[in-house]
Design a protein around this motif. Structure first.
Motif, PDB file in Angstrom:
ATOM      1  N   GLY A 151       0.811  -1.206   0.000  1.00 44.83           N
ATOM      2  CA  GLY A 151       0.000   0.000   0.000  1.00 44.83           C
ATOM      3  C   GLY A 151       0.845   1.256   0.000  1.00 44.83           C
ATOM      4  O   GLY A 151       0.574   2.211  -0.753  1.00 44.83           O
ATOM      5  N   VAL A 152       1.886   1.284   0.825  1.00 48.27           N
ATOM      6  CA  VAL A 152       2.766   2.456   0.910  1.00 48.27           C
ATOM      7  C   VAL A 152       3.458   2.702  -0.428  1.00 48.27           C
ATOM      8  O   VAL A 152       3.510   3.844  -0.924  1.00 48.27           O
ATOM      9  N   ILE A 153       3.983   1.649  -1.031  1.00 40.74           N
ATOM     10  CA  ILE A 153       4.679   1.799  -2.315  1.00 40.74           C
ATOM     11  C   ILE A 153       3.710   2.249  -3.399  1.00 40.74           C
ATOM     12  O   ILE A 153       4.045   3.068  -4.266  1.00 40.74           O
ATOM     13  N   GLY A 154       2.480   1.728  -3.344  1.00 43.46           N
ATOM     14  CA  GLY A 154       1.475   2.157  -4.312  1.00 43.46           C
ATOM     15  C   GLY A 154       1.152   3.632  -4.174  1.00 43.46           C
ATOM     16  O   GLY A 154       1.029   4.352  -5.181  1.00 43.46           O
ATOM     17  N   VAL A 155       1.026   4.104  -2.935  1.00 42.54           N
ATOM     18  CA  VAL A 155       0.755   5.527  -2.692  1.00 42.54           C
ATOM     19  C   VAL A 155       1.945   6.372  -3.133  1.00 42.54           C
ATOM     20  O   VAL A 155       1.779   7.403  -3.781  1.00 42.54           O
ATOM     21  N   GLN A 156       3.168   5.936  -2.787  1.00 47.36           N
ATOM     22  CA  GLN A 156       4.373   6.700  -3.102  1.00 47.36           C
ATOM     23  C   GLN A 156       4.594   6.835  -4.603  1.00 47.36           C
ATOM     24  O   GLN A 156       5.042   7.872  -5.088  1.00 47.36           O
ATOM     25  N   SER A 157       4.252   5.765  -5.344  1.00 44.65           N
ATOM     26  CA  SER A 157       4.457   5.781  -6.800  1.00 44.65           C
ATOM     27  C   SER A 157       3.311   6.437  -7.559  1.00 44.65           C
ATOM     28  O   SER A 157       3.339   6.506  -8.784  1.00 44.65           O
ATOM     29  N   GLY A 158       2.301   6.914  -6.828  1.00 49.19           N
ATOM     30  CA  GLY A 158       1.203   7.642  -7.455  1.00 49.19           C
ATOM     31  C   GLY A 158       0.231   6.775  -8.220  1.00 49.19           C
ATOM     32  O   GLY A 158      -0.363   7.225  -9.209  1.00 49.19           O
ATOM     33  N   GLN A 159       0.063   5.539  -7.785  1.00 42.31           N
ATOM     34  CA  GLN A 159      -0.877   4.643  -8.476  1.00 42.31           C
ATOM     35  C   GLN A 159      -2.308   5.163  -8.376  1.00 42.31           C
ATOM     36  O   GLN A 159      -2.694   5.773  -7.379  1.00 42.31           O
ATOM     37  N   ASN A 160      -3.069   4.892  -9.425  1.00 43.82           N
ATOM     38  CA  ASN A 160      -4.490   5.231  -9.419  1.00 43.82           C
ATOM     39  C   ASN A 160      -5.178   4.499  -8.266  1.00 43.82           C
ATOM     40  O   ASN A 160      -4.932   3.307  -8.067  1.00 43.82           O
ATOM     41  N   PRO A 161      -6.013   5.191  -7.482  1.00 45.50           N
ATOM     42  CA  PRO A 161      -6.680   4.546  -6.333  1.00 45.50           C
ATOM     43  C   PRO A 161      -7.416   3.264  -6.695  1.00 45.50           C
ATOM     44  O   PRO A 161      -7.389   2.295  -5.939  1.00 45.50           O
ATOM     45  N   LYS A 162      -8.053   3.259  -7.884  1.00 47.04           N
ATOM     46  CA  LYS A 162      -8.789   2.058  -8.296  1.00 47.04           C
ATOM     47  C   LYS A 162      -7.844   0.889  -8.568  1.00 47.04           C
ATOM     48  O   LYS A 162      -8.119  -0.254  -8.196  1.00 47.04           O
ATOM     49  N   ILE A 163      -6.718   1.206  -9.212  1.00 42.43           N
ATOM     50  CA  ILE A 163      -5.741   0.155  -9.503  1.00 42.43           C
ATOM     51  C   ILE A 163      -5.138  -0.369  -8.202  1.00 42.43           C
ATOM     52  O   ILE A 163      -4.958  -1.577  -8.020  1.00 42.43           O
ATOM     53  N   LEU A 164      -4.836   0.558  -7.275  1.00 41.74           N
ATOM     54  CA  LEU A 164      -4.276   0.153  -5.981  1.00 41.74           C
ATOM     55  C   LEU A 164      -5.269  -0.712  -5.213  1.00 41.74           C
ATOM     56  O   LEU A 164      -4.885  -1.710  -4.588  1.00 41.74           O
ATOM     57  N   GLU A 165      -6.546  -0.347  -5.289  1.00 39.61           N
ATOM     58  CA  GLU A 165      -7.572  -1.139  -4.604  1.00 39.61           C
ATOM     59  C   GLU A 165      -7.635  -2.548  -5.173  1.00 39.61           C
ATOM     60  O   GLU A 165      -7.732  -3.530  -4.425  1.00 39.61           O
ATOM     61  N   GLU A 166      -7.573  -2.657  -6.504  1.00 40.07           N
ATOM     62  CA  GLU A 166      -7.586  -3.980  -7.147  1.00 40.07           C
ATOM     63  C   GLU A 166      -6.358  -4.796  -6.741  1.00 40.07           C
ATOM     64  O   GLU A 166      -6.443  -5.997  -6.471  1.00 40.07           O
ATOM     65  N   LYS A 167      -5.225  -4.123  -6.671  1.00 35.03           N
ATOM     66  CA  LYS A 167      -3.975  -4.797  -6.320  1.00 35.03           C
ATOM     67  C   LYS A 167      -4.022  -5.326  -4.888  1.00 35.03           C
ATOM     68  O   LYS A 167      -3.666  -6.481  -4.618  1.00 35.03           O
ATOM     69  N   LEU A 168      -4.460  -4.493  -3.954  1.00 36.11           N
ATOM     70  CA  LEU A 168      -4.503  -4.890  -2.549  1.00 36.11           C
ATOM     71  C   LEU A 168      -5.628  -5.882  -2.269  1.00 36.11           C
ATOM     72  O   LEU A 168      -5.531  -6.690  -1.334  1.00 36.11           O
ATOM     73  N   SER A 169      -6.670  -5.842  -3.084  1.00 36.63           N
ATOM     74  CA  SER A 169      -7.787  -6.775  -2.887  1.00 36.63           C
ATOM     75  C   SER A 169      -7.373  -8.220  -3.153  1.00 36.63           C
ATOM     76  O   SER A 169      -8.063  -9.150  -2.734  1.00 36.63           O
ATOM     77  N   ALA A 170      -6.240  -8.397  -3.847  1.00 31.52           N
ATOM     78  CA  ALA A 170      -5.740  -9.755  -4.085  1.00 31.52           C
ATOM     79  C   ALA A 170      -5.386 -10.448  -2.770  1.00 31.52           C
ATOM     80  O   ALA A 170      -5.335 -11.678  -2.701  1.00 31.52           O
ATOM     81  N   PHE A 171      -5.136  -9.666  -1.711  1.00 28.99           N
ATOM     82  CA  PHE A 171      -4.796 -10.238  -0.414  1.00 28.99           C
ATOM     83  C   PHE A 171      -6.029 -10.702   0.364  1.00 28.99           C
ATOM     84  O   PHE A 171      -5.899 -11.392   1.364  1.00 28.99           O
ATOM     85  N   LEU A 172      -7.212 -10.283  -0.095  1.00 26.51           N
ATOM     86  CA  LEU A 172      -8.440 -10.656   0.609  1.00 26.51           C
ATOM     87  C   LEU A 172      -8.797 -12.120   0.343  1.00 26.51           C
ATOM     88  O   LEU A 172      -8.475 -12.658  -0.721  1.00 26.51           O
ATOM     89  N   PRO A 173      -9.476 -12.774   1.292  1.00 27.10           N
ATOM     90  CA  PRO A 173      -9.972 -14.123   1.038  1.00 27.10           C
ATOM     91  C   PRO A 173     -10.954 -14.111  -0.134  1.00 27.10           C
ATOM     92  O   PRO A 173     -11.565 -13.076  -0.444  1.00 27.10           O
ATOM     93  N   ALA A 174     -11.122 -15.249  -0.775  1.00 30.47           N
ATOM     94  CA  ALA A 174     -11.975 -15.345  -1.966  1.00 30.47           C
ATOM     95  C   ALA A 174     -13.406 -14.900  -1.683  1.00 30.47           C
ATOM     96  O   ALA A 174     -14.026 -14.208  -2.489  1.00 30.47           O
ATOM     97  N   ASN A 175     -13.943 -15.290  -0.504  1.00 27.62           N
ATOM     98  CA  ASN A 175     -15.333 -14.926  -0.194  1.00 27.62           C
ATOM     99  C   ASN A 175     -15.486 -13.421  -0.023  1.00 27.62           C
ATOM    100  O   ASN A 175     -16.495 -12.832  -0.402  1.00 27.62           O
ATOM    101  N   ALA A 176     -14.458 -12.755   0.527  1.00 30.05           N
ATOM    102  CA  ALA A 176     -14.525 -11.309   0.708  1.00 30.05           C
ATOM    103  C   ALA A 176     -14.444 -10.600  -0.642  1.00 30.05           C
ATOM    104  O   ALA A 176     -15.135  -9.610  -0.876  1.00 30.05           O
ATOM    105  N   ARG A 177     -13.591 -11.113  -1.557  1.00 32.40           N
ATOM    106  CA  ARG A 177     -13.501 -10.511  -2.898  1.00 32.40           C
ATOM    107  C   ARG A 177     -14.815 -10.668  -3.648  1.00 32.40           C
ATOM    108  O   ARG A 177     -15.254  -9.761  -4.346  1.00 32.40           O
ATOM    109  N   GLN A 178     -15.454 -11.834  -3.493  1.00 32.43           N
ATOM    110  CA  GLN A 178     -16.734 -12.068  -4.162  1.00 32.43           C
ATOM    111  C   GLN A 178     -17.790 -11.106  -3.640  1.00 32.43           C
ATOM    112  O   GLN A 178     -18.584 -10.561  -4.403  1.00 32.43           O
ATOM    113  N   LYS A 179     -17.746 -10.851  -2.318  1.00 28.58           N
ATOM    114  CA  LYS A 179     -18.707  -9.928  -1.706  1.00 28.58           C
ATOM    115  C   LYS A 179     -18.505  -8.520  -2.255  1.00 28.58           C
ATOM    116  O   LYS A 179     -19.470  -7.814  -2.575  1.00 28.58           O
TER     117      LYS A 179
END
Length: 270
Positions: free
Chosen positions: A229-257
């Motif tokens: 998350g810190v590196i994504g913020v520092q590199s100026g990533q688009n919030p939506k792209i960063l959200e998609e990237k970090l959502s990969a860490f969520l359990p499958a059921n949480a991503r489906q929700k």
């Protein structure tokens, strides 16, 4: 936020209750007395404690109670909430610049998040931020490993001291075969000491060590999300792209929700 982990307490209580139930159902309360032997207790507990003093330093052993306490509490971390924090930080950084995040950190309690974001605000390169924060994770793992090693070692030593007690009882019994009145007490030390050693190891030490290892793995996992998350913020990533990237860490059921919620939002807007 920390809260009590009732599973640890329930597990210990359940193990003791079912053990006692097994005795009481066969021998009753009168038979329970046969499983109480003070010399056996001192051989196992005293021997294990002495061996731990030999194996570890006093400063390390002083932290044992703090380490064990960690098994009875858990750090409640909302993964989705953590992701939202970095999405909001990314959005603000893109609108107002990284310097605007310094004031934002005054409201953050997590020191690891704060350290990472402040490094980003200072203009540190992403690779350097990753190295610094990863080094902190490694140091944390080493600290946890030392504390956990004491509990694991106690789990190894307790059965060994139970066997030592068994040998003591057998020696006493064999040396006094001409006196039948000593056979019972000597045999009691021999058998009960082994039982005590096994109980200490399998009811307390080994399960607690496993719980502590799981705690460390979870904490490392959360800190890795923070680094991303810190590196994504520092590199100026688009919030939506960063959200998609970090959502990969969520359990499958949480991503489906989250996907279902997003589809519902889109349908409502349409």
């Amino acid at each position: 936020m920390k809260k009590n982990d009732i599973a640890t307490t329930l597990g210990l209580v359940a193990a003791v209750v079912f053990f006692l139930f097994g005795i009481l159902s066969n021998a009753g309360f009168a038979g329970l007395v046969n499983f109480i032997d003070i010399p056996s207790f001192f051989i196992v507990i005293g021997g294990t404690t002495g061996a731990l003093l030999t194996a570890f330093t006093l400063p390390e052993l002083k932290n044992l109670f703090k380490v064990v306490k960690q098994a009875f509490s858990q750090h409640e971390q909302d993964l989705e909430g953590l992701i939202k924090i970095f999405v909001n930080l990314s959005d603000r950084a893109r609108r107002e610049g990284l310097l605007a995040l310094e004031a934002e950190m005054e409201n953050v309690d997590d020191e690891f998040i704060k350290k990472g974001v402040l490094l980003a605000v200072d203009g540190i390169e992403p690779d350097v931020i990753n190295d610094i924060m990863s080094a902190e994770i490694t140091a944390m793992e080493d600290r946890h490993k030392i504390g956990r090693a004491i509990v694991e070692k106690a789990g190894e030593l307790a059965p060994a001291w139970g066997m030592i007690g068994t040998l003591v009882g057998l020696i006493l019994m064999l040396k006094n075969l001409n006196d039948p009145s000593t056979l019972g007490p000597s045999m009691a030390i021999a058998i009960i000491t082994t039982l005590y050693g096994s109980l200490v190891a399998n009811v307390i030490c080994i399960p607690l060590a496993s719980k502590l290892a799981a705690r460390t793995e979870k904490e490392v996992f959360l800190k890795q999300i923070v680094i991303e998350g810190v590196i994504g913020v520092q590199s100026g990533q688009n919030p939506k792209i960063l959200e998609e990237k970090l959502s990969a860490f969520l359990p499958a059921n949480a991503r489906q929700k989250d996907d279902d919620d997003a589809e519902e939002e889109t349908a409502n807007e349409a």
